[in-house]
Design a protein around this motif. Sequence first.
Motif, mmCIF file in Angstrom:
data_model
loop_
_atom_site.group_PDB
_atom_site.id
_atom_site.type_symbol
_atom_site.label_atom_id
_atom_site.label_comp_id
_atom_site.label_asym_id
_atom_site.label_seq_id
_atom_site.Cartn_x
_atom_site.Cartn_y
_atom_site.Cartn_z
ATOM 1 N N PHE A 14 28.877 36.372 36.857
ATOM 2 C CA PHE A 14 29.694 37.333 37.598
ATOM 3 C C PHE A 14 30.262 36.636 38.831
ATOM 4 C CE2 PHE A 14 25.497 37.736 39.421
ATOM 5 C CZ PHE A 14 25.720 37.876 40.783
ATOM 6 N N ASP A 15 31.270 37.240 39.433
ATOM 7 C CA ASP A 15 31.921 36.697 40.628
ATOM 8 C C ASP A 15 31.617 37.587 41.824
ATOM 9 O OD1 ASP A 15 33.082 34.751 39.031
ATOM 10 O OD2 ASP A 15 34.924 35.897 38.743
ATOM 11 N N ALA A 16 31.544 36.964 43.010
ATOM 12 C CA ALA A 16 31.298 37.735 44.234
ATOM 13 C C ALA A 16 31.973 37.050 45.413
ATOM 14 C CB ALA A 16 29.803 37.860 44.498
ATOM 15 N N PHE A 17 32.521 37.851 46.304
ATOM 16 C CA PHE A 17 33.100 37.333 47.542
ATOM 17 C C PHE A 17 31.977 37.100 48.542
ATOM 18 C CE2 PHE A 17 36.819 39.580 45.856
ATOM 19 C CZ PHE A 17 37.769 38.584 45.984
ATOM 20 N N LYS A 18 31.949 35.924 49.160
ATOM 21 C CA LYS A 18 30.945 35.586 50.169
ATOM 22 C C LYS A 18 31.632 34.811 51.286
ATOM 23 C CE LYS A 18 26.615 36.100 48.708
ATOM 24 N NZ LYS A 18 25.610 36.771 49.417
ATOM 25 N N PRO A 19 31.173 34.932 52.525
ATOM 26 C CA PRO A 19 31.714 34.105 53.608
ATOM 27 C C PRO A 19 31.384 32.627 53.364
ATOM 28 C CG PRO A 19 30.388 35.906 54.486
ATOM 29 C CD PRO A 19 30.194 35.897 53.014
ATOM 30 N N ARG A 38 23.921 30.692 42.667
ATOM 31 C CA ARG A 38 25.327 30.333 42.530
ATOM 32 C C ARG A 38 25.492 29.324 41.406
ATOM 33 N NH1 ARG A 38 28.799 26.854 46.497
ATOM 34 N NH2 ARG A 38 30.690 26.816 45.279
ATOM 35 N N MET A 39 26.524 29.517 40.620
ATOM 36 C CA MET A 39 26.834 28.628 39.511
ATOM 37 C C MET A 39 28.015 27.765 39.930
ATOM 38 S SD MET A 39 27.881 29.735 35.642
ATOM 39 C CE MET A 39 29.428 30.501 36.079
ATOM 40 N N ILE A 40 27.877 26.466 39.807
ATOM 41 C CA ILE A 40 28.969 25.556 40.161
ATOM 42 C C ILE A 40 29.791 25.324 38.902
ATOM 43 C CG2 ILE A 40 29.595 23.355 41.206
ATOM 44 C CD1 ILE A 40 27.972 25.053 43.091
ATOM 45 N N GLY A 41 30.708 26.215 38.644
ATOM 46 C CA GLY A 41 31.560 26.097 37.467
ATOM 47 C C GLY A 41 32.952 25.613 37.828
ATOM 48 N N SER A 42 33.430 26.046 38.972
ATOM 49 C CA SER A 42 34.759 25.646 39.439
ATOM 50 C C SER A 42 34.763 25.716 40.963
ATOM 51 C CB SER A 42 35.824 26.573 38.852
ATOM 52 O OG SER A 42 35.618 27.886 39.289
ATOM 53 N N ALA A 43 35.852 25.291 41.550
ATOM 54 C CA ALA A 43 35.995 25.344 43.007
ATOM 55 C C ALA A 43 36.150 26.795 43.454
ATOM 56 C CB ALA A 43 37.202 24.535 43.443
ATOM 57 N N PRO A 44 35.769 27.133 44.677
ATOM 58 C CA PRO A 44 35.942 28.504 45.167
ATOM 59 C C PRO A 44 37.415 28.912 45.139
ATOM 60 C CG PRO A 44 34.641 27.221 46.703
ATOM 61 C CD PRO A 44 35.125 26.284 45.659
ATOM 62 N N ALA A 45 37.688 30.128 44.777
ATOM 63 C CA ALA A 45 39.060 30.633 44.684
ATOM 64 C C ALA A 45 39.537 31.048 46.065
ATOM 65 C CB ALA A 45 39.122 31.800 43.715
ATOM 66 N N LEU A 46 40.323 30.202 46.693
ATOM 67 C CA LEU A 46 40.835 30.496 48.024
ATOM 68 C C LEU A 46 42.212 31.142 47.976
ATOM 69 C CD1 LEU A 46 39.732 27.264 49.893
ATOM 70 C CD2 LEU A 46 38.666 29.504 49.963
ATOM 71 N N SER A 47 42.757 31.327 46.784
ATOM 72 C CA SER A 47 44.094 31.906 46.672
ATOM 73 C C SER A 47 44.123 33.371 47.085
ATOM 74 C CB SER A 47 44.612 31.760 45.251
ATOM 75 O OG SER A 47 43.782 32.489 44.372
ATOM 76 N N THR A 48 42.967 33.992 47.263
ATOM 77 C CA THR A 48 42.944 35.388 47.671
ATOM 78 C C THR A 48 43.200 35.545 49.165
ATOM 79 O OG1 THR A 48 40.553 35.301 47.931
ATOM 80 C CG2 THR A 48 41.380 36.055 45.810
ATOM 81 N N LEU A 49 43.248 34.438 49.899
ATOM 82 C CA LEU A 49 43.552 34.499 51.325
ATOM 83 C C LEU A 49 45.024 34.815 51.520
ATOM 84 C CD1 LEU A 49 41.657 31.326 52.565
ATOM 85 C CD2 LEU A 49 40.939 33.683 52.804
ATOM 86 N N SER A 50 45.355 35.457 52.600
ATOM 87 C CA SER A 50 46.755 35.748 52.876
ATOM 88 C C SER A 50 47.494 34.464 53.233
ATOM 89 C CB SER A 50 46.865 36.745 54.027
ATOM 90 O OG SER A 50 46.470 36.119 55.231
ATOM 91 N N GLN A 51 48.797 34.508 53.118
ATOM 92 C CA GLN A 51 49.607 33.326 53.403
ATOM 93 C C GLN A 51 49.455 32.875 54.850
ATOM 94 O OE1 GLN A 51 53.777 33.844 52.712
ATOM 95 N NE2 GLN A 51 54.218 31.699 52.962
ATOM 96 N N ALA A 52 49.336 33.807 55.770
ATOM 97 C CA ALA A 52 49.189 33.454 57.180
ATOM 98 C C ALA A 52 47.867 32.723 57.424
ATOM 99 C CB ALA A 52 49.261 34.711 58.051
ATOM 100 N N HIS A 57 44.884 27.559 58.206
ATOM 101 C CA HIS A 57 43.931 26.542 57.760
ATOM 102 C C HIS A 57 44.622 25.194 57.580
ATOM 103 C CE1 HIS A 57 40.304 28.885 57.203
ATOM 104 N NE2 HIS A 57 41.011 29.833 56.613
ATOM 105 N N ALA A 58 45.827 25.208 57.042
ATOM 106 C CA ALA A 58 46.564 23.956 56.849
ATOM 107 C C ALA A 58 46.914 23.313 58.191
ATOM 108 C CB ALA A 58 47.834 24.220 56.047
ATOM 109 N N MET A 59 47.291 24.131 59.183
ATOM 110 C CA MET A 59 47.604 23.592 60.508
ATOM 111 C C MET A 59 46.364 22.970 61.146
ATOM 112 S SD MET A 59 50.802 24.046 61.466
ATOM 113 C CE MET A 59 50.884 24.345 63.212
ATOM 114 N N ASN A 60 45.200 23.594 60.932
ATOM 115 C CA ASN A 60 43.962 23.045 61.488
ATOM 116 C C ASN A 60 43.569 21.745 60.820
ATOM 117 O OD1 ASN A 60 43.645 25.062 63.342
ATOM 118 N ND2 ASN A 60 42.351 26.313 62.022
ATOM 119 N N GLU A 61 43.946 21.565 59.561
ATOM 120 C CA GLU A 61 43.605 20.343 58.843
ATOM 121 C C GLU A 61 44.457 19.155 59.299
ATOM 122 O OE1 GLU A 61 41.148 19.766 56.636
ATOM 123 O OE2 GLU A 61 40.461 21.781 57.085
#
Length: 110
Positions: A14-19, A38-52, A57-61
């Motif tokens: 199953f999937d769950a949102f976590k900080p 936690r199952m390490i099957g794929s990378a965390p899905a960060l696409s659910t974050l808003s564009q802003a 995050h990109a500016m901080n990187e």
Amino acid sequence: MPLYEYCCEACGPFDAFKPLSEFRAPAACPECGQSAARMIGSAPALSTLSQAVRRAHAMNEKSADSPRSTRSGHGMNCGCCAARSRPGKTRHTADGGKTFQGARPWMISH
């Protein structure tokens, strides 16, 4: 918050949102309530974050000391690519008075 994958021994995956700070913590199964690792099957899905938030995050990187430039390769404020200044709205009459283009006719200028 990223979406992580977990695997319950009784119910399955199953999937769950976590900080991000709790990425190692187990999650409760939504069907049976049992703690699942936690199952390490794929990378965390960060696409659910808003564009802003993604843009922030990109500016901080980006490195703070790396120079910014335009697409044409010129540095910031190079002068050759800067927008040309627009002429002002002030118009001078032959007798030395001033008028303002697009201004209300009843306004008194200084």
